[in-house]
Design an enzyme around this catalytic site. Sequence first.
Site, short mmCIF file in Angstrom:
data_model
loop_
_atom_site.label_atom_id
_atom_site.label_comp_id
_atom_site.label_asym_id
_atom_site.label_seq_id
_atom_site.Cartn_x
_atom_site.Cartn_y
_atom_site.Cartn_z
N PRO A 65 -34.31 28.75 6.97
CG PRO A 65 -36.06 28.56 5.18
CD PRO A 65 -35.75 29.14 6.56
CG HIS A 66 -29.38 27.52 5.69
ND1 HIS A 66 -30.10 27.49 7.06
CD2 HIS A 66 -28.32 26.60 6.14
CE1 HIS A 66 -29.35 26.60 8.03
NE2 HIS A 66 -28.36 26.20 7.52
#
Length: 154
Positions: A65-66
Site C-alpha cells: 500500500p502507498h
Amino acid sequence: MNIAKILDPQAIKVVGKMTSKKRLFQDLGEIAASAYGLSENGTVDALQARESLGPTGVGHGIALPHARIEGLERVVGAFMRLESPMDFDAVDRQPVDLVFALFAPAESGVDHLKALALVSRTMRDNDICAKLRANNDPATLHAILTEGPAIKAA
C-alpha cells in the site's frame, strides 16, 4: 536510494491477527504517526483513497500500500508482518502476511516511483521473504529489509 533511508527501525511491527484492511491501515497510520510524526487520520485516509483505485496486494503474500501525503518532505515506509495472513484482494487471490507501506510527498514524482520499485524488487526476493516470515523481532526484520538491493539514482 536504499531501504535504510526509507524505513525507520521504529516503523516495523509484528501483528498476530488482523481483522480487516481498514484495521491494517489504521495500524499503519499509528506507525506513521509515531515514527514520522504524520497525521494518523490523514495517513489512513490517503491509504484508503489509493486502495479504492485498485488493490495493492501484489501477490505471493505481499501487499505494497502507498499514498501521497501533504506536508511530507521525503519518502518514508512502514513494515508489518502478520502472523496470521489476511485477505487483501491480492492479484493472485492469496492472503497477505507481509505489508510494506510507502508514504511519499504529494509532489514527489520520480522519488516515489524509485522507492516503490526498490521495495517491490526487495519484496520479490524469495530469500528475503522467507527470512521475514521466519522472524518476529522488529530489529531483525529491519536488518533483513535494509540488507536488500539498492538502486542507483538516475
